[in-house]
Design an enzyme around this catalytic site. Structure first.
Site, PDB file in Angstrom:
ATOM      1  N   VAL B 134      60.061   5.031 -36.906  1.00 41.50           N
ATOM      2  CA  VAL B 134      58.993   4.966 -37.916  1.00 41.50           C
ATOM      3  C   VAL B 134      58.100   6.192 -37.809  1.00 41.50           C
ATOM      4  O   VAL B 134      57.553   6.484 -36.751  1.00 41.50           O
ATOM      5  CB  VAL B 134      58.132   3.692 -37.732  1.00 41.50           C
ATOM      6  CG1 VAL B 134      57.029   3.640 -38.786  1.00 41.50           C
ATOM      7  CG2 VAL B 134      58.988   2.440 -37.791  1.00 41.50           C
ATOM      8  N   GLY B 136      58.613   9.317 -37.578  1.00 46.94           N
ATOM      9  CA  GLY B 136      59.051  10.421 -36.713  1.00 46.94           C
ATOM     10  C   GLY B 136      58.244  10.610 -35.450  1.00 46.94           C
ATOM     11  O   GLY B 136      58.281   9.777 -34.545  1.00 46.94           O
ATOM     12  N   ILE B 138      55.036  10.566 -34.913  1.00 46.16           N
ATOM     13  CA  ILE B 138      53.753   9.867 -34.780  1.00 46.16           C
ATOM     14  C   ILE B 138      53.935   8.638 -33.881  1.00 46.16           C
ATOM     15  O   ILE B 138      54.768   7.795 -34.166  1.00 46.16           O
ATOM     16  CB  ILE B 138      53.231   9.421 -36.156  1.00 46.16           C
ATOM     17  CG1 ILE B 138      53.068  10.632 -37.074  1.00 46.16           C
ATOM     18  CG2 ILE B 138      51.931   8.652 -36.017  1.00 46.16           C
ATOM     19  CD1 ILE B 138      52.653  10.277 -38.489  1.00 46.16           C
ATOM     20  N   GLY B 189      66.183  21.129 -48.467  1.00 49.13           N
ATOM     21  CA  GLY B 189      66.674  20.190 -47.463  1.00 49.13           C
ATOM     22  C   GLY B 189      65.712  19.049 -47.182  1.00 49.13           C
ATOM     23  O   GLY B 189      65.901  18.289 -46.241  1.00 49.13           O
ATOM     24  N   GLU B 192      67.857  14.376 -50.016  1.00 49.57           N
ATOM     25  CA  GLU B 192      69.319  14.278 -50.017  1.00 49.57           C
ATOM     26  C   GLU B 192      69.863  14.598 -51.406  1.00 49.57           C
ATOM     27  O   GLU B 192      69.126  14.580 -52.394  1.00 49.57           O
ATOM     28  CB  GLU B 192      69.735  12.837 -49.675  1.00 49.57           C
ATOM     29  CG  GLU B 192      69.096  12.245 -48.454  1.00 49.57           C
ATOM     30  CD  GLU B 192      69.778  12.700 -47.172  1.00 49.57           C
ATOM     31  OE1 GLU B 192      70.944  13.142 -47.246  1.00 49.57           O
ATOM     32  OE2 GLU B 192      69.139  12.636 -46.113  1.00 49.57           O
ATOM     33  N   ASP B 203      63.471   3.746 -47.989  1.00 46.08           N
ATOM     34  CA  ASP B 203      63.267   4.297 -46.649  1.00 46.08           C
ATOM     35  C   ASP B 203      61.907   3.852 -46.107  1.00 46.08           C
ATOM     36  O   ASP B 203      61.786   3.395 -44.967  1.00 46.08           O
ATOM     37  CB  ASP B 203      63.356   5.827 -46.724  1.00 46.08           C
ATOM     38  CG  ASP B 203      62.962   6.491 -45.424  1.00 46.08           C
ATOM     39  OD1 ASP B 203      63.764   6.452 -44.478  1.00 46.08           O
ATOM     40  OD2 ASP B 203      61.842   7.041 -45.357  1.00 46.08           O
ATOM     41  N   LYS B 207      60.857   1.227 -42.741  1.00 47.19           N
ATOM     42  CA  LYS B 207      59.863   1.538 -41.716  1.00 47.19           C
ATOM     43  C   LYS B 207      58.732   0.513 -41.738  1.00 47.19           C
ATOM     44  O   LYS B 207      58.277   0.039 -40.698  1.00 47.19           O
ATOM     45  CB  LYS B 207      59.318   2.951 -41.952  1.00 47.19           C
ATOM     46  CG  LYS B 207      60.389   4.029 -41.741  1.00 47.19           C
ATOM     47  CD  LYS B 207      59.961   5.373 -42.304  1.00 47.19           C
ATOM     48  CE  LYS B 207      61.031   6.436 -42.087  1.00 47.19           C
ATOM     49  NZ  LYS B 207      60.804   7.650 -42.910  1.00 47.19           N
TER      50      LYS B 207
END
Lengths: 436, 436
Positions: B134, B136, B138, B189, B192, B203, B207
């Site tokens: 969740v 990244g 953090i 990038g 997607e 997404d 999370k």
């Protein structure tokens, strides 16, 4: 279920009373999360008779905290008395010596004796937790000590004093003077009767010294901090900052440089649209820049009984969740013996942008003289603004300079030579600029 | 010094390769912090031959991750393959069954099977860590699971998808269309080739479902989330938001209400001068509101190989610091068996402010009709603005309403009855307002 974790609370002021109340009210919830009950079995405070809104009659009362640390039937000594000296110091030392775990919210104690206490805790296999000592409820100690393991930190900085941030926010939003805002802060309980320790930056410095040690793996060096408070910030500075799209915050900054580690506490201009610039009033914020993770910013309540008690409770819960006798990670993120000596990078070699506000007599050649003095010291200017004196068109003028990245030494020399010219009215104001 | 901690990495994409590299380069630093060495002794990935910039020849290679989980000589199984199904699911299950500790960055897996895996970990006395799943880098899992122990959380919300925040930020700053920004995000990038999963909110929902469980002590319920993506947000919405001093962010919000827990992911108007409004581009932010601590906000990189690897490394370091056999705190903050069933609060009963943008034919009585429909549904308005059509003064007009706190059901009914009036041009836009 494992036996209950027995804790002793030393100090029943706002934080201690709040903690005792929460532990009593949430015993069931805490037992579920920690896998064991948490019980307050000993307490000590200056005044036994005061009503603290919580029944502590089941806990053993001690008149002397050092005595409690030495002899109470407890697993964890929770130190909430404050102060770098005794009884806090002696009590924590006694508790660790006896093999107890310690939780403390005492920044002054850690700033003065943190390395020694961490070494003692390691030697005894005890946990020494101190989340509440820096930025109250913000879990910055945990982030540095645990989450960022393996990262190399390059800079840590933050708003770590609610009193100062409250005053600066009110000055900015309402155009009030420093003195008026300080008075209000005192009335509302955000500032002490003697506010020196907060407004001159000492409180921030204590907290910064602890973060520096955790961030850079160095010994705590609270006396080696460049210190400048906010009492000198005028409403003119706040307004000029706003015009240039900056806000003024009292920051504590620790930064790795080629010549060592800079530790500095001073009023700072931060870009108006940065996240940290929006952190207002008594709220605190700490940013950590590291090579693998990148920039992490945490914002939250930096003081107050409940927020501080929450951090203390998290520390206690971590101890409760660990099995007695489990391996203990070093309190300062690495073994105390492996901490590097702190090498201070002198402020004169600090590099950054500067805001310089000069009030000058209205005479020919002043502008050119200032520009020349800057150029002589190889200071390149991002902007230079002369403001009309609205009250008195022929009176002193204000000139505001914003420099590109330059050396502190050059700025000091340039300002000194401008002072020597004799056209300045009052003292020049110099405020460092910090970019996220 | 204790024996080295042996880890097996399953998945050597951006995150896995970054992790392997960091572990190799920083072995000494990690050993000092953790009190023991960390060694990669097994790896598995789809392609054995690819050069990943790190020498993994000392690690045993497995073609099959499930096989690695079952038989590799490791203490920790690090799952970086992704996906809710096999092989990730079977491999993690096999690793836990065998008594290995598991670190995973796999939000889809936890959203689908988190409770079952947490129960299995508890049964086996294994640590199941998932900080990277969740937001990244953090450390929000640690904050909820550890720092906030004893707090009752009332709301958790955040910007948890970098793709969406990048698109919304560029739309706002540069006045570009959604489609153009999406194209750029793909080129860079950040998105997607098939961006549906990000831009439609799935997404974020994965999370959010994990945070909800940790925050409220409920079972993970990823399918019970109200979902609305950002593909419908137009530059007109962004501009209208700016005029009203708001910004539009895709938020995931979980909130305790009288009828259960709301979990919702939707474009949201946040006050322009709030801290979270300044969180731009791919940066993530998570706010937690709880009764003892107050509001805690954490801002940082939510994705990317290094930031994610940093979170994984922190999880591994926590395992390395614990003595083998030490008590293990429950993965979801309380024993899986004690998690309450999730009771969904229906969106119709959501209370909040709303922004409503209507494009209407330019005829008499429209304004009055809209005001009447709102009043009929007892919706009180904070502001109502009619904008001139600059391109075509006689063409359709835009009317923007901002409501005070009201019920979602009332807004839906009012909008439906306005649609029935026949003067709307195109679909009405409704965006919820969220206040810190």
């Amino acid at each position: 279920m494992t036996d209950a974790l027995k804790i002793g609370i030393a100090g029943l002021g706002t934080v201690g009373a709040s903690l005792a109340k929460i532990l009593a009210e949430r015993d069931n919830m805490l037992a579920i999360a920690c896998g064991r009950a948490i019980r307050v079995t000993a307490v000590t405070a200056r005044d036994k008779t005061r009503d603290r809104g919580v029944d502590l009659s089941n806990a053993q009362w001690f008149d002397n905290p050092i005595e409690m640390a030495k002899s109470a039937d407890i697993d964890v000594f929770v130190e909430l008395m404050g102060g770098a000296g005794d009884p806090a110091h002696a009590a924590v030392e006694a508790a660790l010596t006896r093999g107890l775990h310690v939780v403390t919210a005492n920044k002054a104690l850690l700033a003065a004796h943190g390395v020694k206490l961490a070494a003692l805790a390691e030697e005894k296999g005890s946990i020494l937790n101190f989340e509440a000592a820096v930025a109250g409820g913000i879990p910055v100690i945990k982030a540095l000590r645990e989450s960022l393991t393996g990262n190399t930190v390059s800079r840590v900085y933050g708003i770590m004093n609610g009193t100062c941030n409250y005053i600066l926010t009110r000055m900015e939003k309402e155009g009030l003077s420093f003195a008026d805002c300080l008075k209000d802060a005192q009335r509302l309980g955000y500032a002490e009767a003697d506010p020196t320790f907060d407004i001159e930056g000492n409180d921030t410095a204590h907290k910064l010294s602890i973060l520096t040690s955790l961030a850079f793996g160095t010994e705590i060096a609270a006396d080696d901090i460049y210190l400048e408070g906010i009492s000198n910030i005028s409403i003119e500075d706040i307004r000029a900052a706003a015009d240039l799209r900056y806000k003024i915050k009292l920051l504590g900054v620790a930064q790795k440089t080629d010549s060592g580690i800079e530790q500095r506490v001073h009023p700072t201009m931060v870009p108006r649209d940065s996240v940290i610039a929006q952190v207002d009033s008594v709220t605190n914020a700490v940013a950590i820049e590291s090579d693998v993770l990148g920039e992490l910013l945490m914002v939250g309540p930096g003081a107050g009984g409940n927020a501080t008690a929450s951090a203390v409770m998290g520390d206690i819960a971590d101890i409760a969740k660990a099995r007695p006798g489990a391996q203990v990670a070093p309190a300062l993120g690495r073994p105390a013996k492996s901490l590097a000596p702190y090498t201070r990078a002198g402020m004169r070699s600090h590099e950054g942008g500067y805001f310089i506000r000069l009030t000058v007599e209205d005479r020919a050649g002043v502008f050119a003289s200032i520009a020349t003095r800057m150029a002589e010291n190889k200071i390149s200017l991002e902007s230079i603004v002369q403001r009309p004196n609205q009250d008195d068109p022929d009176g002193p003028k204000t000139i505001i300079l914003v420099t590109h990245e330059t050396m502190e030494d050059a700025v000091r020399k340039a300002v000194a030579s401008i002072k020597g010219e004799g056209y300045l009215v009052g003292e020049p104001q110099v405020i460092r600029i910090e970019r996220p």
